[in-house]
Motif scaffolding. Structure first.
Motif, PDB file in Angstrom:
ATOM      1  N   LYS A  80      99.156 123.504  19.925  1.00 30.71           N
ATOM      2  CA  LYS A  80      98.608 123.060  21.202  1.00 30.71           C
ATOM      3  C   LYS A  80      98.648 121.549  21.347  1.00 30.71           C
ATOM      4  O   LYS A  80      97.959 120.984  22.194  1.00 30.71           O
ATOM      5  N   THR A  81      99.442 120.898  20.514  1.00 32.24           N
ATOM      6  CA  THR A  81      99.616 119.451  20.615  1.00 32.24           C
ATOM      7  C   THR A  81     101.004 119.174  21.169  1.00 32.24           C
ATOM      8  O   THR A  81     102.004 119.514  20.542  1.00 32.24           O
ATOM      9  N   PRO A  82     101.109 118.589  22.375  1.00 30.42           N
ATOM     10  CA  PRO A  82     102.419 118.442  23.008  1.00 30.42           C
ATOM     11  C   PRO A  82     103.295 117.406  22.313  1.00 30.42           C
ATOM     12  O   PRO A  82     102.815 116.492  21.644  1.00 30.42           O
ATOM     13  N   GLY A  83     104.602 117.571  22.459  1.00 34.21           N
ATOM     14  CA  GLY A  83     105.545 116.611  21.888  1.00 34.21           C
ATOM     15  C   GLY A  83     106.912 117.241  21.683  1.00 34.21           C
ATOM     16  O   GLY A  83     107.117 118.449  21.880  1.00 34.21           O
ATOM     17  N   ARG A 142     110.081 118.194  30.421  1.00 32.61           N
ATOM     18  CA  ARG A 142     110.452 119.525  30.906  1.00 32.61           C
ATOM     19  C   ARG A 142     111.902 119.629  31.382  1.00 32.61           C
ATOM     20  O   ARG A 142     112.551 120.657  31.142  1.00 32.61           O
ATOM     21  N   PRO A 143     112.448 118.619  32.060  1.00 36.58           N
ATOM     22  CA  PRO A 143     113.862 118.748  32.443  1.00 36.58           C
ATOM     23  C   PRO A 143     114.784 118.952  31.238  1.00 36.58           C
ATOM     24  O   PRO A 143     115.691 119.786  31.291  1.00 36.58           O
ATOM     25  N   GLU A 144     114.550 118.209  30.154  1.00 33.44           N
ATOM     26  CA  GLU A 144     115.375 118.376  28.975  1.00 33.44           C
ATOM     27  C   GLU A 144     115.127 119.732  28.319  1.00 33.44           C
ATOM     28  O   GLU A 144     116.070 120.384  27.831  1.00 33.44           O
ATOM     29  N   PHE A 145     113.873 120.182  28.293  1.00 35.04           N
ATOM     30  CA  PHE A 145     113.574 121.500  27.732  1.00 35.04           C
ATOM     31  C   PHE A 145     114.286 122.584  28.553  1.00 35.04           C
ATOM     32  O   PHE A 145     114.832 123.539  27.979  1.00 35.04           O
ATOM     33  N   SER A 188     111.955 134.797  27.007  1.00 32.54           N
ATOM     34  CA  SER A 188     110.530 134.866  27.356  1.00 32.54           C
ATOM     35  C   SER A 188     109.733 133.814  26.589  1.00 32.54           C
ATOM     36  O   SER A 188     108.790 133.209  27.126  1.00 32.54           O
ATOM     37  N   HIS A 189     110.111 133.604  25.323  1.00 30.88           N
ATOM     38  CA  HIS A 189     109.427 132.599  24.508  1.00 30.88           C
ATOM     39  C   HIS A 189     109.685 131.194  25.055  1.00 30.88           C
ATOM     40  O   HIS A 189     108.779 130.347  25.105  1.00 30.88           O
ATOM     41  N   PHE A 190     110.907 130.931  25.492  1.00 25.92           N
ATOM     42  CA  PHE A 190     111.220 129.630  26.107  1.00 25.92           C
ATOM     43  C   PHE A 190     110.377 129.414  27.361  1.00 25.92           C
ATOM     44  O   PHE A 190     109.818 128.330  27.584  1.00 25.92           O
ATOM     45  N   LEU A 191     110.306 130.433  28.219  1.00 30.06           N
ATOM     46  CA  LEU A 191     109.552 130.308  29.467  1.00 30.06           C
ATOM     47  C   LEU A 191     108.073 130.086  29.196  1.00 30.06           C
ATOM     48  O   LEU A 191     107.421 129.266  29.858  1.00 30.06           O
ATOM     49  N   PHE A 192     107.546 130.822  28.232  1.00 32.76           N
ATOM     50  CA  PHE A 192     106.136 130.683  27.875  1.00 32.76           C
ATOM     51  C   PHE A 192     105.847 129.270  27.360  1.00 32.76           C
ATOM     52  O   PHE A 192     104.870 128.627  27.756  1.00 32.76           O
ATOM     53  N   THR A 193     106.701 128.778  26.474  1.00 29.62           N
ATOM     54  CA  THR A 193     106.480 127.468  25.856  1.00 29.62           C
ATOM     55  C   THR A 193     106.663 126.333  26.848  1.00 29.62           C
ATOM     56  O   THR A 193     105.847 125.411  26.932  1.00 29.62           O
ATOM     57  N   GLY A 194     107.737 126.383  27.632  1.00 31.39           N
ATOM     58  CA  GLY A 194     108.036 125.288  28.546  1.00 31.39           C
ATOM     59  C   GLY A 194     107.045 125.139  29.671  1.00 31.39           C
ATOM     60  O   GLY A 194     106.937 124.059  30.282  1.00 31.39           O
ATOM     61  N   ALA A 195     106.288 126.196  29.975  1.00 38.82           N
ATOM     62  CA  ALA A 195     105.342 126.141  31.094  1.00 38.82           C
ATOM     63  C   ALA A 195     104.001 125.550  30.701  1.00 38.82           C
ATOM     64  O   ALA A 195     103.150 125.348  31.564  1.00 38.82           O
ATOM     65  N   ARG A 196     103.792 125.259  29.420  1.00 41.00           N
ATOM     66  CA  ARG A 196     102.480 124.824  28.961  1.00 41.00           C
ATOM     67  C   ARG A 196     102.466 123.338  28.624  1.00 41.00           C
ATOM     68  O   ARG A 196     103.190 122.894  27.737  1.00 41.00           O
ATOM     69  N   GLU A 197     101.600 122.601  29.324  1.00 43.07           N
ATOM     70  CA  GLU A 197     101.484 121.173  29.068  1.00 43.07           C
ATOM     71  C   GLU A 197     100.948 120.900  27.662  1.00 43.07           C
ATOM     72  O   GLU A 197     101.134 119.809  27.132  1.00 43.07           O
ATOM     73  N   SER A 198     100.258 121.883  27.073  1.00 35.19           N
ATOM     74  CA  SER A 198      99.768 121.704  25.707  1.00 35.19           C
ATOM     75  C   SER A 198     100.908 121.726  24.700  1.00 35.19           C
ATOM     76  O   SER A 198     100.697 121.418  23.521  1.00 35.19           O
ATOM     77  N   ARG A 199     102.129 122.092  25.153  1.00 35.51           N
ATOM     78  CA  ARG A 199     103.278 122.115  24.256  1.00 35.51           C
ATOM     79  C   ARG A 199     104.378 121.162  24.732  1.00 35.51           C
ATOM     80  O   ARG A 199     104.855 120.336  23.960  1.00 35.51           O
TER      81      ARG A 199
END
Length: 771
Positions: free
Chosen positions: A227-230, A283-286, A266-277
């Protein structure tokens, strides 16, 4: 399954990677060592943890040979720690447990029984529950799936529903030979669990299920690396590339590629949508990396399954970030307007109502202004006062101002700048000060600005349950909002700790992002710079007759009682203990003046010191301490003088407030001295001399070693160095107990002063000038 006799190798090797979890590690290890199935080893890998987790591991390893303590000299990450554990493991089965999670009671016995019934399969899949910091417990989503499997032994590639389980390694057991012979190793970076889960499931020939919830998966409020973004979250692309490289080498698994492709996306979509990650700017690069992986690995004829978000899948396939953003915007706008309104109202409630305060918040922060307060704006005292005095010496550029209530202004020492709470100047200071120092919390209306530093000093070592633990004890947490409590604690940048026990407790019960200053309590510094004459002067000011034994009685507050209810018949106690013992009685500061105490003082039966401004002076004046569960015992232990715990309502106190350890166990380190559970026992302890005997001294020594580990007279110096002077480490390092000089006891002080007087008289008679 009944346990067999001695074995050359244990049934289970439980691998626990450890890094920065000192607040949770004891609970984790205790949950393992308390299992009723005992044929296991725990391989705890200290991954160069910067906190005191390594010391906790060493402690557990010293007392239980099943705990194997391994240390990495450099931090390698959770994957490397798990690999080290596998290398050291001897068990038939490998279990991986995160060091902030716990096993449930009976977990290992349930696992052992199921494995034995199934003749040692490659994998055992078991259930878990999620536990939240507010003590809620949530069942997993796979309980029915696991129960439905019954006793069946199956090949995972033929039962694809189990490939949809939560892809973590701690909800399954791996047969060690299967794991090692197939060359499985954890990779670097996050999301290593998913890769390990999928590759082992695709390789296993025999798997079984257990619908027993074996793991309590802790949902931490802060501190979870996931839950630590970066940019570290971009490792997810490397992990899934490794999975598809694995699939490329197994043409027989081609029919499963669509399933894993869907899981990946699905894992990519879940991860990329969360500011905690993933941060907004990343986000554009992700998205671009997600598109590349989508196009590289999309199976021919793939269509998203019904439960998937088909529109987002299509946006990825087209590579249209604009369309993807539009979908996200549509999703966000579905949120209730009422919810947005409540959020705005909560944000506004944090600001003071006055326009003056809002205006001051726009002014620059004064880098040399520090605000101090203690005990909800009472008289300057406790740790904040000791830090204030040391800062005047070490950081004279700082200007310290005390916040006090209007009714205590006349108690503020002369020359000490102060301000009345809620006055106009108060709001100006709260808006512009660089530093805030308090032993409780500042008011909710105080805004924490970027660049301001909040130092929480606390005011005791926690025997009783604190913070989020109070949710379990209604009498202790009555009228308390945990949400507001944690919002206040979220303002802390630094937290002073008196000992290792306290550091662990604060980290767990205040799940916020503060840094612990392991310094000792500054208020106790005075103990180490007080001389014999000073002690006699304090006793004289208190009215203690020379030669008397002064006993300080300082009970704590009872959450289950209303108002001050004496636990002792003080008139009887003073009568039974005799004229040579004088009782100094200090009621808790929550209570007002007690007329009965005043009457007993007027009769000469005791001395009421409830309103005395300095607890430290009372400790120095006393030959012994009688308390119940008050944190004063931890401070008083620094003096190495007798402590007697009068605990007539221990069981009630434990039920109503909760405790962090068993004060009455009699074990070294738990109990500071003699314990009395009735007035008769208390009187007997004094009459027999047990209060000051060998047993009491031995218990006191162990208690001091555990709870006075950093108090050496330099705690305030360490806090000032870290807070105001920016030194990253607490300096100077605490002195060992054996090298500290405690102040003399009152009889020793009297003898020392008398020796000086006699020496002075002898020198004068001989015509010499005393040196």
């Amino acid at each position: 399954m009944p346990e067999t006799g001695p074995r050359s190798a244990p049934r289970f090797s439980i691998i626990v990677p450890v890094h920065n979890v000192q607040g949770y590690l004891r609970a984790c290890l205790n949950s393992l060592l308390a299992q009723d199935f005992t044929d296991f080893e725990v391989i705890a890998v200290d991954d160069c943890s910067p906190d005191r987790s390594g010391e906790i591991l060493a402690e557990f390893a010293a007392r239980d040979p099943r705990v194997i303590h391994v240390r990495h000299e450099e931090n390698g990450g959770i994957g490397a720690a798990r690999n080290t554990g596998v290398q050291r493991a001897r068990g038939d089965y490998l279990l991986f447990l995160d060091s902030d999670d716990t096993f449930t009671a009976g977990a290992l016995r349930a696992m052992a029984g199921r494995l034995g019934e199934a003749a040692d399969p490659d994998l055992l899949l078991f259930d878990h529950v999620r536990t939240y910091w507010w003590h809620a417990v949530q069942p997993s989503a796979v309980r029915e799936l696991l129960a439905g499997a019954g006793a069946e032994v199956f090949k995972p590639t033929e039962r694809t529903e189990f490939l949809h389980m939560f892809a973590v390694v701690w909800n399954r057991a791996f047969r060690r030979d299967f794991f090692v012979d197939n060359g499985f190793r954890y990779t670097d970076g996050l999301y290593e669990d998913a890769l390990m889960v999928y590759t082992t499931m695709l390789t296993a020939e025999r798997a079984v299920c257990l619908d027993h919830a074996c793991v309590e998966y802790r949902q931490r409020r802060h501190g979870n690396s996931m839950k630590t973004p970066g940019l570290k979250h971009f490792t997810i692309f490397d992990q899934y590339q490794r999975l598809f490289d694995f699939l490329d080498g197994r043409p027989d698994l081609d029919p499963l590629r669509p399933l894993f492709f869907e899981r990946m996306v699905s894992h990519f979509l879940f991860t990329g949508a969360r500011e905690s990650r993933v941060r907004v700017q990343d986000r554009p690069e992700f998205f671009r990396r997600s598109v590349a992986m989508y196009r590289r690995h999309k199976p021919a004829g793939f269509t998203p399954p019904p439960e998937a978000d088909a529109l987002r899948f299509q946006a990825l396939e087209r590579g249209s970030y604009r369309a993807f953003q539009a979908l996200n915007l549509m999703s966000r706008t579905r949120k209730s307007g009422q919810q947005r309104l409540r959020k705005a109202q909560r944000a506004m409630s944090k600001r003071a109502a006055t326009s003056f305060y809002r205006m001051q918040l726009k002014r620059p922060i004064d880098q040399n202004l520090a605000v101090f307060s203690a005990y909800w704006n009472r008289t300057p005292s406790c740790n904040p006062l000791a830090i204030y005095e040391k800062a005047r010496e070490m950081a004279p550029q700082l200007h310290g101002v005390w916040v006090v209530r209007e009714d205590v202004v006349d108690t503020v020492p002369e020359g000490m700048d102060h301000v009345v709470v809620n006055s106009r100047r108060y709001w100006e200071l709260m808006a512009r000060a660089k530093y805030f120092v308090n032993n409780v919390n500042f008011a909710d209306a105080v805004v924490k600005r970027k660049g301001q530093v909040h130092l929480q000093t606390h005011h005791g070592t926690p025997l009783k349950r604190m913070g989020i633990d109070q949710q379990k004890y209604p009498a202790a947490g009555k009228g308390m909002s945990m949400r507001k409590l944690l919002e206040r604690a979220d303002r802390w940048d630094l937290s002073v700790s008196a000992n290792q026990h306290t550091s662990e407790q604060w980290e767990r019960v205040y799940p916020c992002r503060f840094e612990s200053i392991d310094a000792g309590y500054p208020r106790n510094d005075v103990f180490f710079r007080t001389g014999a004459q000073d002690i006699l002067d304090i006793r004289e000011r208190l009215g203690i007759a020379p030669g008397s034994t002064a006993v300080l009685y300082a009970p704590t507050v009872r959450d289950y009682q209303v108002g001050y209810v004496p636990q002792l018949d003080l008139e009887r106690i003073t009568r039974e203990l005799g004229p040579d013992i004088v009782l100094l009685v200090r009621t808790h500061y929550f209570y007002g003046q007690d007329p009965h105490l005043q009457q007993l003082q007027d009769e000469g039966a005791l001395i009421d010191v409830s309103r005395h401004p300095s607890v430290e002076e009372l400790c120095l004046a006393a030959d012994a301490l009688i308390t119940d569960y008050s944190s004063i015992m931890f401070d008083y232990a620094n003096l190495d003088r007798p402590i007697i715990n009068y605990a007539d309502d221990w069981e009630t106190y434990v039920r109503s407030r909760g405790v962090t350890f068993d004060l009455l166990s009699g074990k070294p380190g738990d109990t500071p001295g003699i314990v009395a559970t009735s007035e008769d026992e208390l009187i007997e302890a004094f009459r027999s001399g047990r209060w000051n005997g060998t047993e009491a001294a031995e218990l006191r020594a162990a208690f001091r070693a555990r709870f006075c580990m950093w108090d050496d007279g330099h705690a305030a110096e360490r806090v000032v160095n870290r807070t105001f002077l920016g030194n990253p480490e607490p300096v100077p390092a605490p002195l060992p107990l054996s090298e500290r000089t405690v102040p003399p006891s009152p009889p020793e002080a009297a003898r020392a002063v008398q020796d000086v007087v006699l020496a002075s008289g002898a020198d004068t008679a001989a015509g010499r000038t005393p040196s």
